[in-house]
Design a protein around this motif. Structure first.
Motif, PDB file in Angstrom:
ATOM      1  N   PHE A  38       0.857  -1.181   0.000  1.00  0.00           N
ATOM      2  CA  PHE A  38       0.000   0.000   0.000  1.00  0.00           C
ATOM      3  C   PHE A  38       0.890   1.226   0.000  1.00  0.00           C
ATOM      4  CE2 PHE A  38      -2.292   3.353   2.326  1.00  0.00           C
ATOM      5  CZ  PHE A  38      -3.443   3.438   1.563  1.00  0.00           C
ATOM      6  N   SER A  39       0.557   2.226  -0.818  1.00  0.00           N
ATOM      7  CA  SER A  39       1.355   3.454  -0.825  1.00  0.00           C
ATOM      8  C   SER A  39       0.453   4.669  -0.895  1.00  0.00           C
ATOM      9  CB  SER A  39       2.346   3.454  -1.986  1.00  0.00           C
ATOM     10  OG  SER A  39       1.671   3.476  -3.217  1.00  0.00           O
ATOM     11  N   VAL A  40       0.955   5.762  -0.315  1.00  0.00           N
ATOM     12  CA  VAL A  40       0.312   7.066  -0.357  1.00  0.00           C
ATOM     13  C   VAL A  40       1.322   8.018  -0.974  1.00  0.00           C
ATOM     14  CG1 VAL A  40      -0.615   8.958   1.013  1.00  0.00           C
ATOM     15  CG2 VAL A  40      -1.115   6.611   1.656  1.00  0.00           C
ATOM     16  N   VAL A  89       4.997  13.754   2.257  1.00  0.00           N
ATOM     17  CA  VAL A  89       4.572  12.959   3.410  1.00  0.00           C
ATOM     18  C   VAL A  89       4.201  11.525   3.024  1.00  0.00           C
ATOM     19  CG1 VAL A  89       3.740  14.957   4.695  1.00  0.00           C
ATOM     20  CG2 VAL A  89       2.174  13.698   3.225  1.00  0.00           C
ATOM     21  N   GLY A  90       4.402  11.161   1.763  1.00  0.00           N
ATOM     22  CA  GLY A  90       4.016   9.842   1.286  1.00  0.00           C
ATOM     23  C   GLY A  90       4.886   8.724   1.823  1.00  0.00           C
ATOM     24  N   TYR A  91       4.364   7.495   1.690  1.00  0.00           N
ATOM     25  CA  TYR A  91       5.087   6.315   2.150  1.00  0.00           C
ATOM     26  C   TYR A  91       4.598   5.083   1.402  1.00  0.00           C
ATOM     27  CZ  TYR A  91       0.840   5.276   4.763  1.00  0.00           C
ATOM     28  OH  TYR A  91      -0.454   4.996   5.104  1.00  0.00           O
ATOM     29  N   LYS A  92       5.361   3.995   1.533  1.00  0.00           N
ATOM     30  CA  LYS A  92       4.959   2.702   0.981  1.00  0.00           C
ATOM     31  C   LYS A  92       5.110   1.665   2.085  1.00  0.00           C
ATOM     32  CE  LYS A  92       5.776  -0.686  -2.595  1.00  0.00           C
ATOM     33  NZ  LYS A  92       6.511  -1.040  -3.799  1.00  0.00           N
ATOM     34  N   ILE A 113       8.049  -0.116   6.105  1.00  0.00           N
ATOM     35  CA  ILE A 113       7.488   1.175   5.727  1.00  0.00           C
ATOM     36  C   ILE A 113       8.647   2.021   5.227  1.00  0.00           C
ATOM     37  CG2 ILE A 113       6.368   3.271   6.506  1.00  0.00           C
ATOM     38  CD1 ILE A 113       4.749   1.601   8.430  1.00  0.00           C
ATOM     39  N   VAL A 114       8.551   2.456   3.979  1.00  0.00           N
ATOM     40  CA  VAL A 114       9.577   3.286   3.363  1.00  0.00           C
ATOM     41  C   VAL A 114       8.956   4.651   3.077  1.00  0.00           C
ATOM     42  CG1 VAL A 114      11.126   3.532   1.392  1.00  0.00           C
ATOM     43  CG2 VAL A 114      10.652   1.251   2.311  1.00  0.00           C
ATOM     44  N   LEU A 115       9.563   5.696   3.619  1.00  0.00           N
ATOM     45  CA  LEU A 115       9.073   7.053   3.408  1.00  0.00           C
ATOM     46  C   LEU A 115       9.571   7.581   2.070  1.00  0.00           C
ATOM     47  CD1 LEU A 115       9.759   8.392   7.004  1.00  0.00           C
ATOM     48  CD2 LEU A 115       7.600   7.573   6.066  1.00  0.00           C
ATOM     49  N   THR A 159      11.375  12.753   9.090  1.00  0.00           N
ATOM     50  CA  THR A 159      11.857  12.080  10.302  1.00  0.00           C
ATOM     51  C   THR A 159      10.721  11.420  11.087  1.00  0.00           C
ATOM     52  OG1 THR A 159      11.660  14.141  11.545  1.00  0.00           O
ATOM     53  CG2 THR A 159      13.812  13.651  10.539  1.00  0.00           C
ATOM     54  N   VAL A 160       9.537  11.367  10.518  1.00  0.00           N
ATOM     55  CA  VAL A 160       8.398  10.746  11.185  1.00  0.00           C
ATOM     56  C   VAL A 160       8.626   9.239  11.258  1.00  0.00           C
ATOM     57  CG1 VAL A 160       5.927  10.282  11.010  1.00  0.00           C
ATOM     58  CG2 VAL A 160       6.822  12.535  10.425  1.00  0.00           C
ATOM     59  N   THR A 161       8.347   8.668  12.397  1.00  0.00           N
ATOM     60  CA  THR A 161       8.459   7.227  12.566  1.00  0.00           C
ATOM     61  C   THR A 161       7.055   6.637  12.591  1.00  0.00           C
ATOM     62  OG1 THR A 161      10.461   7.491  13.856  1.00  0.00           O
ATOM     63  CG2 THR A 161       9.339   5.379  14.023  1.00  0.00           C
ATOM     64  N   ILE A 162       6.781   5.738  11.677  1.00  0.00           N
ATOM     65  CA  ILE A 162       5.489   5.064  11.629  1.00  0.00           C
ATOM     66  C   ILE A 162       5.691   3.666  12.201  1.00  0.00           C
ATOM     67  CG2 ILE A 162       3.614   4.267  10.158  1.00  0.00           C
ATOM     68  CD1 ILE A 162       4.466   6.441   8.140  1.00  0.00           C
ATOM     69  N   PRO A 163       5.023   3.347  13.296  1.00  0.00           N
ATOM     70  CA  PRO A 163       5.252   2.028  13.909  1.00  0.00           C
ATOM     71  C   PRO A 163       4.654   0.898  13.067  1.00  0.00           C
ATOM     72  CG  PRO A 163       3.497   3.178  15.047  1.00  0.00           C
ATOM     73  CD  PRO A 163       4.046   4.132  14.027  1.00  0.00           C
TER      74      PRO A 163
END
Length: 189
Positions: free
Chosen positions: A107-109, A119-122, A158-160, A166-170
Motif C-alpha cells: 500500500f502506498s500514499v 509525506v508519502g510512504y509505501k 514502511i519506506v518514506l 523524520t516521522v516514525t510510523i510504527p
C-alpha cells in the motif's frame, strides 16, 4: 473502475472455463470506496475449498494536515491464497468454515502537491493467518459470504518517500482481514 471491470471479467472467464464447481465473488462495499476484492474459490470436494483473492487500492485518501484537509493519491494491492474447511456443508462448500491464508500486500500514499516536503510512504508485508466465516448459497447459486481473519505481517516495511522526513510510523507486525462478498457459483450440481 476500469481496473475493477477488467479484473471481474478475467475472473468470470477463468471460472467459466473450468468444468468444476467455482465460486466467483466481489466485495461490493470495497468497490464503492475504491478498494475492491475479487475472488475465485475452487471447491475441491464437499468440505474443502481453495480461494484466490486479488484486491486493489486506488483513488484518493483525505488527511488533515494542520487546519486544512489534503488529498493524497493511494495505490496498492493484496493477493491472498486461502484454504477453507467447511463444517457440515449442505450444498458443498457452504455454511461455517475455518481455514488458513497467506499472501503479499502493498500500500502506498503519494503526495503530489508540489511543495518541498513529501509525506508519502509505501508499506509492504507478507501475511499469514487464520480465518473463519459463513457462506450461504441460494437455490439460484447466488452467494453471500461474511468472514474475519487475523494473523502476522512478516517482514513488514514502511519506506518514506522523502529522505528528510523524520516521522516514525510504527509497524505492529499484525494483519487483519474482513470479508463481505456477493457472487455466483458456476458448475453447480
Amino acid at each position: 473502475m476500469k481496473k475493477l471491470n477488467l479484473l471481474f471479467a478475467f475472473a468470470m472467464l477463468f471460472s467459466v472455463s473450468l468444468s468444476a464447481q467455482v465460486d466467483v465473488k466481489i466485495n461490493p462495499i470495497g468497490a464503492l470506496f475504491n478498494s475492491p476484492d475479487v475472488s475465485a474459490e475452487y471447491n475441491i470436494n464437499e468440505d474443502i475449498g481453495v480461494e484466490l483473492t486479488v484486491g486493489l487500492e486506488y483513488g484518493n485518501v483525505g488527511l488533515i494536515s494542520g487546519i486544512e484537509e489534503v488529498e493524497y493519491k493511494k495505490s496498492g494491492y493484496k493477493v491472498r491464497l486461502s484454504g477453507k474447511y467447511y463444517f457440515g456443508p449442505e450444498d458443498g462448500c457452504d455454511k461455517f468454515y475455518a481455514g488458513l491464508y497467506l499472501g503479499p500486500r502493498s500500500f502506498s500514499v503519494n503526495d503530489d502537491d508540489g511543495d518541498a516536503f513529501d509525506v508519502g510512504y509505501k508499506q509492504s508485508a507478507f501475511t499469514a493467518g487464520l480465518l473463519g466465516g459463513f457462506k450461504w448459497v441460494s437455490s439460484r447459486n447466488i452467494i453471500f459470504e461474511i468472514g474475519i481473519g487475523a494473523g502476522r505481517a512478516f517482514n513488514e516495511k514502511i519506506v518514506l518517500n522523502d529522505d528528510t522526513n523524520t516521522v516514525t510510523i510504527p509497524t505492529l507486525g499484525l494483519d487483519f482481514i474482513g470479508t463481505l462478498a456477493v457472487g455466483y457459483r458456476f458448475g453447480a450440481k
